[in-house]
Design a protein around this motif. Structure first.
Motif, short mmCIF file in Angstrom:
data_model
loop_
_atom_site.label_atom_id
_atom_site.label_comp_id
_atom_site.label_asym_id
_atom_site.label_seq_id
_atom_site.Cartn_x
_atom_site.Cartn_y
_atom_site.Cartn_z
N ALA A 188 0.42 -1.01 -0.03
CA ALA A 188 -0.30 0.08 -0.37
C ALA A 188 1.26 1.22 -0.40
CB ALA A 188 -1.24 0.56 1.18
N VAL A 189 2.41 1.26 0.43
CA VAL A 189 3.22 2.44 0.45
C VAL A 189 4.50 2.05 -0.09
CG1 VAL A 189 1.60 3.55 2.32
CG2 VAL A 189 3.72 1.88 3.14
N GLY A 190 5.09 2.47 -0.91
CA GLY A 190 6.63 2.09 -0.66
C GLY A 190 6.38 1.80 -2.40
N LYS A 191 7.75 2.11 -3.09
CA LYS A 191 8.01 1.68 -4.18
C LYS A 191 8.92 0.23 -4.60
CE LYS A 191 10.89 3.73 -8.16
NZ LYS A 191 11.87 4.38 -8.54
N ILE A 192 8.01 -0.73 -5.09
CA ILE A 192 8.82 -2.39 -5.59
C ILE A 192 9.53 -2.08 -6.24
CG2 ILE A 192 8.02 -4.14 -6.73
CD1 ILE A 192 5.27 -4.12 -5.26
N SER A 200 10.20 5.71 2.23
CA SER A 200 11.11 6.74 2.83
C SER A 200 10.15 6.82 4.01
CB SER A 200 10.01 8.02 1.57
OG SER A 200 10.87 7.63 0.02
N GLU A 201 11.07 7.66 5.02
CA GLU A 201 10.79 8.69 6.17
C GLU A 201 9.84 9.30 6.11
OE1 GLU A 201 12.91 10.61 9.82
OE2 GLU A 201 13.85 10.10 8.15
N GLY A 202 9.02 9.10 7.40
CA GLY A 202 7.07 9.56 7.31
C GLY A 202 5.95 8.78 6.31
N GLU A 203 6.72 7.93 5.66
CA GLU A 203 5.97 6.53 5.28
C GLU A 203 4.99 6.07 6.09
OE1 GLU A 203 5.19 5.98 0.45
OE2 GLU A 203 7.67 5.11 1.74
N SER A 204 4.18 5.81 6.21
CA SER A 204 3.08 5.20 7.19
C SER A 204 1.93 4.26 6.02
CB SER A 204 2.75 5.38 8.14
OG SER A 204 1.25 6.83 8.09
N CYS A 254 9.77 -1.01 11.78
CA CYS A 254 8.65 -1.68 11.95
C CYS A 254 8.23 -2.10 12.95
CB CYS A 254 9.41 -2.69 10.23
SG CYS A 254 10.48 -3.79 11.21
N ILE A 255 7.17 -2.67 12.18
CA ILE A 255 6.80 -3.53 12.52
C ILE A 255 5.42 -4.17 12.20
CG2 ILE A 255 3.79 -3.37 14.36
CD1 ILE A 255 4.19 -0.18 14.76
#
Length: 97
Positions: free
Chosen positions: A5-9, A21-25, A58-59
């Motif tokens: 749902a977040v980030g880049k594959i 990236s920092e701040g992405e949740s 990370c959780i």
């Protein structure tokens, strides 16, 4: 297949990476979903931080029926490096889904 749902594959030398990236949740990786028989299980995740510090980076959780948390663990970047990026999460299935 990797779901995020977040980030880049991205694929590097035949290995799939997911960068955030920092701040992405949000949910970085989710799935696959499957039904399990009652018993004890261990699922292993792999995560390696880009920067080291003592903050939680990370959780990791395992959900039952997509709603109930069956297991959850928080990890700092330092812990991930000490574990060589391997995150084992143990959980129990009490009744068949």
């Amino acid at each position: 297949m990797l779901h995020s749902a977040v980030g880049k594959i991205e694929e590097i030398n035949g290995v799939v990476h997911l960068r955030t990236s920092e701040g992405e949740s949000g949910c970085v990786v989710y799935g696959p979903y499957c039904s399990l028989e009652p018993g004890s299980y261990v699922v292993e995740f792999y995560a390696m931080p880009h920067e080291m510090d003592g903050r939680t980076c990370c959780i990791v959780d395992v959900l039952r029926r997509g709603k109930t948390v069956a297991a959850e663990k928080d990890f700092t970047a330092d812990e991930l490096v000490r574990r060589h990026g391997i995150i084992p999460v143990r959980f129990e299935v009490v009744e068949k889904d």
